[in-house]
Design a protein around this motif. Structure first.
Motif, PDB file in Angstrom:
ATOM      1  N   PRO A 212      39.470 -41.934  47.306  1.00  0.00           N
ATOM      2  CA  PRO A 212      38.591 -40.784  47.028  1.00  0.00           C
ATOM      3  C   PRO A 212      39.115 -39.956  45.854  1.00  0.00           C
ATOM      4  CG  PRO A 212      39.068 -40.957  49.379  1.00  0.00           C
ATOM      5  CD  PRO A 212      39.989 -41.920  48.686  1.00  0.00           C
ATOM      6  N   ILE A 213      38.208 -39.515  45.018  1.00  0.00           N
ATOM      7  CA  ILE A 213      38.575 -38.699  43.866  1.00  0.00           C
ATOM      8  C   ILE A 213      37.691 -37.467  43.833  1.00  0.00           C
ATOM      9  CG2 ILE A 213      38.742 -38.574  41.342  1.00  0.00           C
ATOM     10  CD1 ILE A 213      39.143 -41.573  41.294  1.00  0.00           C
ATOM     11  N   PHE A 214      38.310 -36.307  43.769  1.00  0.00           N
ATOM     12  CA  PHE A 214      37.584 -35.044  43.624  1.00  0.00           C
ATOM     13  C   PHE A 214      38.091 -34.344  42.363  1.00  0.00           C
ATOM     14  CE2 PHE A 214      36.705 -35.927  47.984  1.00  0.00           C
ATOM     15  CZ  PHE A 214      35.532 -35.253  48.283  1.00  0.00           C
ATOM     16  N   ILE A 215      37.236 -34.201  41.395  1.00  0.00           N
ATOM     17  CA  ILE A 215      37.563 -33.433  40.188  1.00  0.00           C
ATOM     18  C   ILE A 215      36.781 -32.129  40.262  1.00  0.00           C
ATOM     19  CG2 ILE A 215      37.471 -33.332  37.673  1.00  0.00           C
ATOM     20  CD1 ILE A 215      37.593 -36.378  37.637  1.00  0.00           C
ATOM     21  N   VAL A 216      37.502 -31.024  40.388  1.00  0.00           N
ATOM     22  CA  VAL A 216      36.872 -29.705  40.475  1.00  0.00           C
ATOM     23  C   VAL A 216      37.148 -28.963  39.168  1.00  0.00           C
ATOM     24  CG1 VAL A 216      36.694 -27.555  41.770  1.00  0.00           C
ATOM     25  CG2 VAL A 216      37.227 -29.694  42.965  1.00  0.00           C
ATOM     26  N   TYR A 217      36.100 -28.682  38.451  1.00  0.00           N
ATOM     27  CA  TYR A 217      36.202 -28.050  37.124  1.00  0.00           C
ATOM     28  C   TYR A 217      35.622 -26.647  37.239  1.00  0.00           C
ATOM     29  CZ  TYR A 217      35.979 -28.012  31.964  1.00  0.00           C
ATOM     30  OH  TYR A 217      36.153 -27.736  30.638  1.00  0.00           O
ATOM     31  N   ILE A 218      36.480 -25.645  37.071  1.00  0.00           N
ATOM     32  CA  ILE A 218      36.083 -24.266  37.348  1.00  0.00           C
ATOM     33  C   ILE A 218      35.938 -23.479  36.043  1.00  0.00           C
ATOM     34  CG2 ILE A 218      36.640 -22.149  38.588  1.00  0.00           C
ATOM     35  CD1 ILE A 218      38.327 -23.876  40.479  1.00  0.00           C
ATOM     36  N   LEU A 219      34.763 -22.892  35.862  1.00  0.00           N
ATOM     37  CA  LEU A 219      34.490 -22.079  34.677  1.00  0.00           C
ATOM     38  C   LEU A 219      34.498 -20.613  35.080  1.00  0.00           C
ATOM     39  CD1 LEU A 219      31.451 -24.086  33.248  1.00  0.00           C
ATOM     40  CD2 LEU A 219      33.867 -24.404  32.728  1.00  0.00           C
ATOM     41  N   GLY A 220      35.308 -19.841  34.394  1.00  0.00           N
ATOM     42  CA  GLY A 220      35.368 -18.409  34.669  1.00  0.00           C
ATOM     43  C   GLY A 220      34.925 -17.627  33.456  1.00  0.00           C
ATOM     44  N   GLU A 221      35.268 -16.392  33.413  1.00  0.00           N
ATOM     45  CA  GLU A 221      34.835 -15.533  32.316  1.00  0.00           C
ATOM     46  C   GLU A 221      35.949 -14.564  31.925  1.00  0.00           C
ATOM     47  OE1 GLU A 221      31.710 -15.393  30.867  1.00  0.00           O
ATOM     48  OE2 GLU A 221      30.738 -16.894  32.111  1.00  0.00           O
ATOM     49  N   SER A 222      36.099 -14.356  30.649  1.00  0.00           N
ATOM     50  CA  SER A 222      36.844 -13.217  30.101  1.00  0.00           C
ATOM     51  C   SER A 222      38.297 -13.118  30.528  1.00  0.00           C
ATOM     52  CB  SER A 222      36.126 -11.907  30.477  1.00  0.00           C
ATOM     53  OG  SER A 222      34.808 -11.921  30.004  1.00  0.00           O
ATOM     54  N   ALA A 223      38.948 -14.231  30.801  1.00  0.00           N
ATOM     55  CA  ALA A 223      40.375 -14.195  31.117  1.00  0.00           C
ATOM     56  C   ALA A 223      41.186 -14.495  29.856  1.00  0.00           C
ATOM     57  CB  ALA A 223      40.712 -15.186  32.215  1.00  0.00           C
ATOM     58  N   ASN A 224      42.471 -14.166  29.900  1.00  0.00           N
ATOM     59  CA  ASN A 224      43.322 -14.332  28.731  1.00  0.00           C
ATOM     60  C   ASN A 224      44.735 -14.657  29.207  1.00  0.00           C
ATOM     61  OD1 ASN A 224      45.038 -13.780  26.414  1.00  0.00           O
ATOM     62  ND2 ASN A 224      43.252 -12.769  25.510  1.00  0.00           N
TER      63      ASN A 224
END
Length: 400
Positions: A212-224
């Motif tokens: 099993p393969i789980f690729i979780v790609y998380i997009l956020g906002e305005s971090a540095n």
């Protein structure tokens, strides 16, 4: 008298303006019966664009200029709907470059396939044919009409080139997207910009094992990264990530956003692009992550606390198996980013999964978007920890 304001002329002028505005939208409503995947916008703020445009056309004293405008807009809309029918997406500024640079190939292909799309041609022709007699209504006429038209077109140009992002949005009316993309094309042409050509990318297919393969790609906002203790910031802002950094299989590095706002940055987040000015690739789905995942046997998910129009910007919508956004589910308005976890737990996964989670609330202080009960808790599920931790992860710093 046609050139004096009276009740009769006022009623005719207002009626003709509204009818003309509706005709500009009619093709969209008709086209949804031809193409089931086409999204007909319900955003009636298009009238802010159409009312001054149509009013200027109706009261214009010139016999030639209003007809010229109608014919010109018909030409642009015909290109727009041809592009939607053939490629499945609305026009971008770059598409106008391709059209004018390769017009001979375009017309040759149009001759080969025009019969297949005859319904689309009629859907565009009929509303514009109805516009011509409306211009002849005995309404109030004035030379001021041409001033209104120039002011309207100038406002469209200024708004789309200096205020709004020029990327087409499938949740807007096509006439809005057409004028938006064409305005940006004109602006770039005035500046002497010519898109560079790059060699096509070579994409190799990956062989997967049975695990099993789980690729979780998380997009956020305005971090540095400069505000992350993971990278040496004095405040302990990323304690969980700091713990993970001690593990041998944890990789992290500094990153720079792909653009100055969400829309432009998402192009680079969701498409593999090595050159910042590779315009052709940025407006195609050749290296779109959803497409690459599907081609390699993954089930794809897009769960977002943002409006669905962003998908048309990042492209690849047709490669997404499961979509849940704030446009489709109003619970996002109530529970905000917390609801992403609820939706995630409702999904049925396969052996290989590519999951994109797109947040919105990193723009806002947590106290204003999360309940006091949630913030005061000391224990969280693994999925909740994933969400909270991701708010300051490296993935976040790639979008603005």
């Amino acid at each position: 008298m046609r050139n004096k304001f009276n009740l009769r002329n006022t009623i005719i002028t207002i009626s003709a303006t509204l009818i003309l505005a509706c005709l500009f939208m009619l093709s969209d409503y008709l086209y949804q019966f031809v193409n089931s995947s086409f999204v007909c916008s319900d955003k009636l703020n298009i009238f802010k664009l159409l009312i001054p445009l149509c009013f200027g056309l109706i009261i214009n004293k010139s016999k030639f200029f209003p007809v010229f405008c109608i014919v010109f807009l018909f030409f642009l809309q015909m290109i727009q709907f041809a592009h939607i029918s053939y490629f499945g997406s609305q026009l971008s500024p770059y598409d106008f470059y391709q059209f004018f640079d390769e017009y001979q190939d375009v017309f040759q292909e149009a001759r080969n396939v025009y019969f297949k799309y005859w319904k689309t041609v009629l859907i565009v022709i009929i509303p514009f044919m109805l516009m011509i007699p409306i211009l002849k209504f005995k309404s109030f006429k004035s030379h001021f009409g041409i001033v209104i038209l120039f002011a309207t077109f100038g406002g469209i140009y200024y708004s789309n080139c200096f205020i709004r992002n020029s990327t087409a949005n499938e949740y807007r009316f096509t006439i809005d997207n057409t004028l938006k993309s064409f305005s940006c094309f004109l602006d770039l042409s005035f500046r002497g910009y010519n898109p560079k050509s790059y060699k096509p990318y070579v994409i190799a297919k990956t062989s997967l094992n049975n695990e099993p393969i789980f690729i979780v790609y998380i997009l956020g906002e305005s971090a540095n990264y400069r505000h992350m203790s993971l990278f040496g910031y004095e405040r302990n802002t990323t304690p969980d990530l700091f713990k993970l950094s001690r593990e041998s299989n944890f990789y992290y590095t500094k990153g720079i956003a792909g653009g100055i706002n969400t829309k432009s940055s998402l192009k680079f987040m969701m498409n593999v692009i090595g050159e910042p000015d590779n315009t052709q690739l940025s407006y195609s789905d050749t290296t779109n992550l959803f497409k690459l995942a599907k081609e390699n046997g993954f089930k794809t998910f897009y769960i977002s606390d943002q409006l669905e129009g962003l998908i048309s910007i990042i492209s690849g919508k047709k490669y997404i198996d499961e979509i849940r956004t704030a446009s489709r589910d109003k619970n996002f308005d109530i529970y905000t980013d917390q609801y992403i976890i609820t939706v995630l737990n409702q999904q049925t996964f396969s052996k290989h999964n590519f999951i994109v989670l797109h947040q919105r609330c990193v723009h806002t202080p947590y106290s204003k978007v999360f309940s006091k009960d949630f913030l005061n808790r000391r224990q969280f599920s693994e999925s909740e920890i994933l969400l909270l931790t991701s708010m300051t992860t490296l993935w976040c710093i790639m979008t603005m």
